[in-house]
Design a protein around this motif. Structure first.
Motif, short mmCIF file in Angstrom:
data_model
loop_
_atom_site.label_atom_id
_atom_site.label_comp_id
_atom_site.label_asym_id
_atom_site.label_seq_id
_atom_site.Cartn_x
_atom_site.Cartn_y
_atom_site.Cartn_z
N GLU A 78 0.67 -1.29 0.40
CA GLU A 78 0.00 0.40 0.25
C GLU A 78 1.20 0.94 0.34
O GLU A 78 2.40 0.93 0.54
CB GLU A 78 -0.48 -0.21 0.95
CG GLU A 78 0.21 0.31 2.29
CD GLU A 78 -1.25 0.20 3.61
OE1 GLU A 78 -2.50 -0.49 3.78
OE2 GLU A 78 -0.64 0.83 4.88
N TRP A 79 0.55 2.17 -0.41
CA TRP A 79 1.09 3.76 -0.22
C TRP A 79 -0.06 4.63 -0.44
O TRP A 79 -0.73 5.14 -0.58
CB TRP A 79 1.71 3.59 -1.49
CG TRP A 79 3.08 4.94 -1.40
CD1 TRP A 79 3.07 5.98 -1.99
CD2 TRP A 79 4.07 4.64 -0.90
NE1 TRP A 79 4.46 6.55 -1.71
CE2 TRP A 79 5.15 5.69 -0.71
CE3 TRP A 79 4.63 3.35 0.02
CZ2 TRP A 79 5.71 6.00 -0.50
CZ3 TRP A 79 5.98 3.68 0.59
CH2 TRP A 79 6.22 4.93 0.71
N ASP A 80 0.28 6.26 0.31
CA ASP A 80 -0.15 6.86 0.77
C ASP A 80 -0.54 8.08 -0.91
O ASP A 80 0.72 8.45 -0.84
CB ASP A 80 -0.37 7.39 1.86
CG ASP A 80 -0.57 6.69 2.91
OD1 ASP A 80 -0.94 5.90 2.59
OD2 ASP A 80 0.19 7.08 4.15
N PHE A 81 -1.73 8.03 -1.17
CA PHE A 81 -1.30 9.41 -2.29
C PHE A 81 -2.79 10.33 -2.16
O PHE A 81 -3.61 10.02 -1.02
CB PHE A 81 -1.27 8.84 -3.23
CG PHE A 81 -1.98 9.97 -4.04
CD1 PHE A 81 -0.91 10.01 -5.25
CD2 PHE A 81 -3.22 10.17 -5.16
CE1 PHE A 81 -1.35 11.56 -6.52
CE2 PHE A 81 -3.17 11.05 -5.74
CZ PHE A 81 -2.29 10.92 -6.91
N TYR A 82 -2.98 11.76 -1.58
CA TYR A 82 -3.27 12.10 -1.87
C TYR A 82 -4.58 12.39 -0.34
O TYR A 82 -5.55 12.70 -0.24
CB TYR A 82 -4.61 12.49 -2.91
CG TYR A 82 -5.23 14.13 -3.11
CD1 TYR A 82 -4.52 14.87 -3.38
CD2 TYR A 82 -6.85 14.08 -2.85
CE1 TYR A 82 -5.29 16.35 -3.77
CE2 TYR A 82 -7.02 15.84 -2.90
CZ TYR A 82 -5.86 16.30 -3.49
OH TYR A 82 -6.63 17.69 -3.15
N GLY A 83 -3.62 12.19 1.06
CA GLY A 83 -3.79 11.45 2.19
C GLY A 83 -4.90 11.02 2.10
O GLY A 83 -5.70 10.52 3.46
N GLY A 129 -8.35 9.13 -10.43
CA GLY A 129 -10.14 8.79 -10.09
C GLY A 129 -10.88 9.16 -8.56
O GLY A 129 -11.66 9.43 -8.14
N ILE A 130 -10.36 7.67 -8.09
CA ILE A 130 -10.94 7.72 -6.39
C ILE A 130 -10.45 8.46 -6.12
O ILE A 130 -11.54 8.84 -5.02
CB ILE A 130 -9.87 6.25 -6.15
CG1 ILE A 130 -10.63 5.15 -7.26
CG2 ILE A 130 -9.80 6.35 -5.02
CD1 ILE A 130 -9.43 3.96 -6.43
N ALA A 131 -9.35 9.51 -5.57
CA ALA A 131 -9.47 10.78 -4.88
C ALA A 131 -10.45 11.89 -5.03
O ALA A 131 -10.69 12.24 -4.44
CB ALA A 131 -7.99 11.51 -4.86
#
Length: 288
Positions: A78-83, A129-131
């Motif tokens: 997993e990795w964090d992106f846009y909080g 798209g999900i963010a």
């Protein structure tokens, strides 16, 4: 000698620091939390929790893999992106901070619409798209990729982040014409493969040996996907709809020229959060 979680963290920290890891504290904390199955944000407790030898050995095994070049994100899964935290594996590129400004621009434009429809081309992990769907509560997203592995990860991330009812993941090759009955969209966004033939041989080993080449290689000059999207997919935009691209650090002017050639207006180039001219956008004309 019995070790605490904090002892293991310090051991991994020193290993990463000696190996000149750019973020030894972050790498050590993430791997320690993963190996010990504890919350990475509750480090104050780590000095009071003792570990068995198998867990200590496992933490060092994960560190070995990382020091050997395997990306930390793939080890963690997993990795964090846009909080937000996104599931990743080797079927998708690791979301990068370079792309967060593109995501911000998509969200800014989506907030100006009522029930905006967003088309995320070459979606990978689905992070853009999900963010956007997570941040804009009435947004609906179609996520496109030609990798079944990527679409599986996108669907999983949509479920994990609670937007599965407003996102559909569709198999399609962006280099070809879009599937029938896609409908029309207010916003089209793509972070497509854009590495050139020459650059593929210059990639860092952690990228070349682990991340999917089909998500990196954009043709001899790196621009194949920009041409195909502008030529074949732009008709899915409503009149005045916006197309936003991420591109390589030396490609923005060329991408803007491709958009101009295919009927976009109001074309602009903007920088990512590091000040690199990496984002190109333009608007679709009803006369096109």
């Amino acid at each position: 000698m019995t070790k605490t979680i904090n002892d293991v963290y310090m051991q991994l920290y020193h290993r990463f620091k000696e190996a000149d890891d750019p973020q030894p504290s972050l790498s050590a904390r993430e791997l320690t939390a993963c190996a010990c199955r504890v919350d990475k944000d509750r480090t104050a407790e780590w000095g009071h929790i003792y570990l068995d030898d198998a867990t200590v050995d496992y933490a060092h095994l994960l560190c070995d893999r990382c020091l050997d070049g395997e990306p930390l994100a793939y080890i963690l899964g997993e990795w964090d992106f846009y909080g937000l935290t996104f599931r990743v594996d080797r079927s998708v590129l690791i979301p990068r901070a370079d792309t967060e400004r593109l995501c911000e621009l998509v969200i800014e434009r989506a907030r100006q619409k009522v029930s905006p429809r967003i088309l995320d081309l070459c979606c990978g992990s689905g992070c853009i798209g999900i963010a956007a769907a997570h941040t804009v509560g009435d947004a609906r997203v179609a996520a496109i990729d030609n990798s079944e592995g990527a679409l599986r990860i996108t669907r999983e991330n949509a479920r994990r982040l609670g937007v599965q009812n407003r996102l559909v993941a569709v198999y399609a090759n962006v280099l070809e014409a879009p599937p029938n009955s896609m409908g029309q969209f207010d916003i089209m966004v793509s972070n497509p493969p854009y590495v050139t033939r020459t650059e593929m041989h210059e990639l860092d080993r952690s990228v070349y040996s682990y991340e999917p080449h089909e998500a990196l290689y954009g043709g001899a000059d790196g621009l194949d996907f920009y041409r195909a999207i502008c030529q074949r997919w732009s008709g899915l935009l409503v009149p005045g709809g916006v197309l936003l691209f991420e591109c390589g650090w030396q490609q923005a002017t060329q991408v803007a020229a491709i958009m101009d050639e295919h009927g976009f207006s109001g074309i602009g180039i903007t920088e990512d959060l590091a000040g690199v001219p990496r984002i190109v956008f333009g608007y679709w004309s009803s006369a096109s």
